[in-house]
Design a protein around this motif. Sequence first.
Motif, PDB file in Angstrom:
ATOM      1  N   ALA A 154       0.810  -1.216   0.000  1.00 44.18           N
ATOM      2  CA  ALA A 154       0.000   0.000   0.000  1.00 44.18           C
ATOM      3  C   ALA A 154       0.843   1.265   0.000  1.00 44.18           C
ATOM      4  N   SER A 155       2.121   1.148   0.373  1.00 47.50           N
ATOM      5  CA  SER A 155       2.947   2.351   0.514  1.00 47.50           C
ATOM      6  C   SER A 155       3.745   2.689  -0.735  1.00 47.50           C
ATOM      7  N   VAL A 156       3.890   1.730  -1.656  1.00 45.55           N
ATOM      8  CA  VAL A 156       4.641   2.007  -2.886  1.00 45.55           C
ATOM      9  C   VAL A 156       3.688   2.552  -3.946  1.00 45.55           C
ATOM     10  N   PRO A 157       4.210   3.159  -5.015  1.00 41.82           N
ATOM     11  CA  PRO A 157       3.338   3.659  -6.084  1.00 41.82           C
ATOM     12  C   PRO A 157       2.466   2.556  -6.676  1.00 41.82           C
ATOM     13  N   ALA A 158       1.295   2.942  -7.180  1.00 36.19           N
ATOM     14  CA  ALA A 158       0.315   1.963  -7.665  1.00 36.19           C
ATOM     15  C   ALA A 158       0.887   1.053  -8.745  1.00 36.19           C
ATOM     16  N   ALA A 159       1.704   1.610  -9.637  1.00 37.87           N
ATOM     17  CA  ALA A 159       2.280   0.787 -10.707  1.00 37.87           C
ATOM     18  C   ALA A 159       3.192  -0.291 -10.138  1.00 37.87           C
ATOM     19  N   GLN A 160       3.942   0.051  -9.106  1.00 36.02           N
ATOM     20  CA  GLN A 160       4.817  -0.939  -8.478  1.00 36.02           C
ATOM     21  C   GLN A 160       3.994  -1.984  -7.730  1.00 36.02           C
ATOM     22  N   THR A 161       2.898  -1.558  -7.100  1.00 36.24           N
ATOM     23  CA  THR A 161       2.009  -2.512  -6.440  1.00 36.24           C
ATOM     24  C   THR A 161       1.503  -3.546  -7.439  1.00 36.24           C
ATOM     25  N   ARG A 162       1.073  -3.075  -8.611  1.00 39.05           N
ATOM     26  CA  ARG A 162       0.569  -3.996  -9.636  1.00 39.05           C
ATOM     27  C   ARG A 162       1.643  -4.990 -10.055  1.00 39.05           C
ATOM     28  N   ARG A 163       2.868  -4.503 -10.261  1.00 40.41           N
ATOM     29  CA  ARG A 163       3.944  -5.405 -10.685  1.00 40.41           C
ATOM     30  C   ARG A 163       4.255  -6.437  -9.603  1.00 40.41           C
ATOM     31  N   LEU A 164       4.266  -6.007  -8.352  1.00 46.50           N
ATOM     32  CA  LEU A 164       4.567  -6.929  -7.258  1.00 46.50           C
ATOM     33  C   LEU A 164       3.495  -8.009  -7.129  1.00 46.50           C
ATOM     34  N   ILE A 165       2.237  -7.616  -7.270  1.00 45.01           N
ATOM     35  CA  ILE A 165       1.151  -8.596  -7.165  1.00 45.01           C
ATOM     36  C   ILE A 165       1.166  -9.547  -8.359  1.00 45.01           C
ATOM     37  N   GLU A 166       1.427  -9.016  -9.553  1.00 46.42           N
ATOM     38  CA  GLU A 166       1.489  -9.872 -10.742  1.00 46.42           C
ATOM     39  C   GLU A 166       2.603 -10.908 -10.633  1.00 46.42           C
ATOM     40  N   ALA A 167       3.703 -10.533  -9.989  1.00 45.97           N
ATOM     41  CA  ALA A 167       4.849 -11.441  -9.885  1.00 45.97           C
ATOM     42  C   ALA A 167       4.731 -12.424  -8.725  1.00 45.97           C
ATOM     43  N   ALA A 168       3.774 -12.202  -7.829  1.00 43.74           N
ATOM     44  CA  ALA A 168       3.662 -13.024  -6.619  1.00 43.74           C
ATOM     45  C   ALA A 168       2.860 -14.297  -6.876  1.00 43.74           C
ATOM     46  N   ALA A 169       3.191 -15.339  -6.129  1.00 44.28           N
ATOM     47  CA  ALA A 169       2.478 -16.612  -6.268  1.00 44.28           C
ATOM     48  C   ALA A 169       1.120 -16.596  -5.573  1.00 44.28           C
ATOM     49  N   LEU A 170       0.939 -15.731  -4.569  1.00 45.99           N
ATOM     50  CA  LEU A 170      -0.305 -15.639  -3.787  1.00 45.99           C
ATOM     51  C   LEU A 170      -0.707 -17.010  -3.229  1.00 45.99           C
ATOM     52  N   THR A 171       0.265 -17.693  -2.675  1.00 39.29           N
ATOM     53  CA  THR A 171       0.035 -19.019  -2.105  1.00 39.29           C
ATOM     54  C   THR A 171      -0.809 -18.923  -0.839  1.00 39.29           C
ATOM     55  N   ALA A 172      -1.732 -19.861  -0.663  1.00 36.62           N
ATOM     56  CA  ALA A 172      -2.559 -19.910   0.544  1.00 36.62           C
ATOM     57  C   ALA A 172      -1.747 -20.504   1.688  1.00 36.62           C
ATOM     58  N   LEU A 184      -7.012  -8.925  -3.474  1.00 36.59           N
ATOM     59  CA  LEU A 184      -5.834  -8.319  -2.851  1.00 36.59           C
ATOM     60  C   LEU A 184      -5.732  -6.843  -3.220  1.00 36.59           C
ATOM     61  N   HIS A 185      -6.002  -6.509  -4.477  1.00 28.17           N
ATOM     62  CA  HIS A 185      -5.999  -5.093  -4.873  1.00 28.17           C
ATOM     63  C   HIS A 185      -7.041  -4.310  -4.074  1.00 28.17           C
ATOM     64  N   ALA A 186      -8.211  -4.909  -3.854  1.00 30.64           N
ATOM     65  CA  ALA A 186      -9.247  -4.239  -3.063  1.00 30.64           C
ATOM     66  C   ALA A 186      -8.781  -4.042  -1.623  1.00 30.64           C
ATOM     67  N   GLU A 187      -8.097  -5.040  -1.077  1.00 35.87           N
ATOM     68  CA  GLU A 187      -7.562  -4.933   0.281  1.00 35.87           C
ATOM     69  C   GLU A 187      -6.523  -3.812   0.370  1.00 35.87           C
ATOM     70  N   ILE A 188      -5.663  -3.707  -0.630  1.00 38.99           N
ATOM     71  CA  ILE A 188      -4.634  -2.660  -0.626  1.00 38.99           C
ATOM     72  C   ILE A 188      -5.288  -1.282  -0.725  1.00 38.99           C
ATOM     73  N   ALA A 189      -6.347  -1.165  -1.530  1.00 40.30           N
ATOM     74  CA  ALA A 189      -7.070   0.111  -1.623  1.00 40.30           C
ATOM     75  C   ALA A 189      -7.660   0.493  -0.271  1.00 40.30           C
ATOM     76  N   LEU A 190      -8.206  -0.487   0.450  1.00 38.90           N
ATOM     77  CA  LEU A 190      -8.754  -0.232   1.784  1.00 38.90           C
ATOM     78  C   LEU A 190      -7.657   0.221   2.741  1.00 38.90           C
ATOM     79  N   ILE A 191      -6.498  -0.418   2.667  1.00 36.76           N
ATOM     80  CA  ILE A 191      -5.376  -0.054   3.545  1.00 36.76           C
ATOM     81  C   ILE A 191      -4.937   1.376   3.275  1.00 36.76           C
ATOM     82  N   ARG A 192      -4.882   1.756   2.006  1.00 43.04           N
ATOM     83  CA  ARG A 192      -4.493   3.130   1.675  1.00 43.04           C
ATOM     84  C   ARG A 192      -5.494   4.130   2.245  1.00 43.04           C
TER      85      ARG A 192
END
Length: 255
Positions: A154-172, A184-192
């Motif tokens: 939530a603290s990095v620029p939105a474009a970097q957030t997108r890249r980090l989420i796209e590259a992540a495995a999002l393992t349960a 997850l994007h909705a959660e980050i928006a709430l955190i911001r």
Amino acid sequence: MTEDGRPGRGGGPGGVQSLHRALDVLEALSAAGGTASLSDLAAACRLPLPTLHRLAATLAGRGYLRQLPDRRYCLGSRLVPLGGAAHALLGERALPVLGRLAELTGESANLAVLTQGSAEYVAQATGSHAMRIFTEVGNRVALHCTGVGKALLASVPAAQTRRLIEAAALTARTPTTITDPAALHAEIALIRTRGYALDEGEMEIGVRCVAVGIPGALPMAVSVSGPASRMSDELVGTAVSALRAASADLAARLS
């Protein structure tokens, strides 16, 4: 870095252009997860390919980059002691602030930094109810399922957030882990919007964490974590106020 999280053009006022460009290359490679092709680095740094090739060859010659068999480049081993020393200094300067948080809440207070797509804990102060969990100094944890990780996203620029989420495995990791990118994007928006992140047993069952990002050039977050049985909503509310004050204090100390 630019506002979208990309390396800035080398050669700022009064600076040495070649040094700016070399640092841009290292930052771009780190933002890409530590490995990238020359063409990707040239695009990220907005440099001609021949210029990027010379910079990469020089950095590789000094051990700050390494060329892989497939001709991509990765971060080199000469960066390891530099990073270790920097993290140690960060931790030393942060400990007084973390100590006050731990004393106030009775739970562990932690400092984490964004490192190659993960959150790395670099300092910790244990509270009166210390317990052994995943927040030990030196541990790297996923961004999508931890309080510090989501605060960093939530603290990095939105474009970097997108890249980090796209590259992540999002393992349960647990039944409550967020594994859907849209969620997850909705959660980050709430955190911001609300200014703090929560980990509701998403990394480890029975552990609750609240975290706040720290403003500055280096993405960092500060958190308080403990067993869910003790991390009541009342304690979380107390921790949020204290974490916001600690974030401002740490931003001044660590800038």
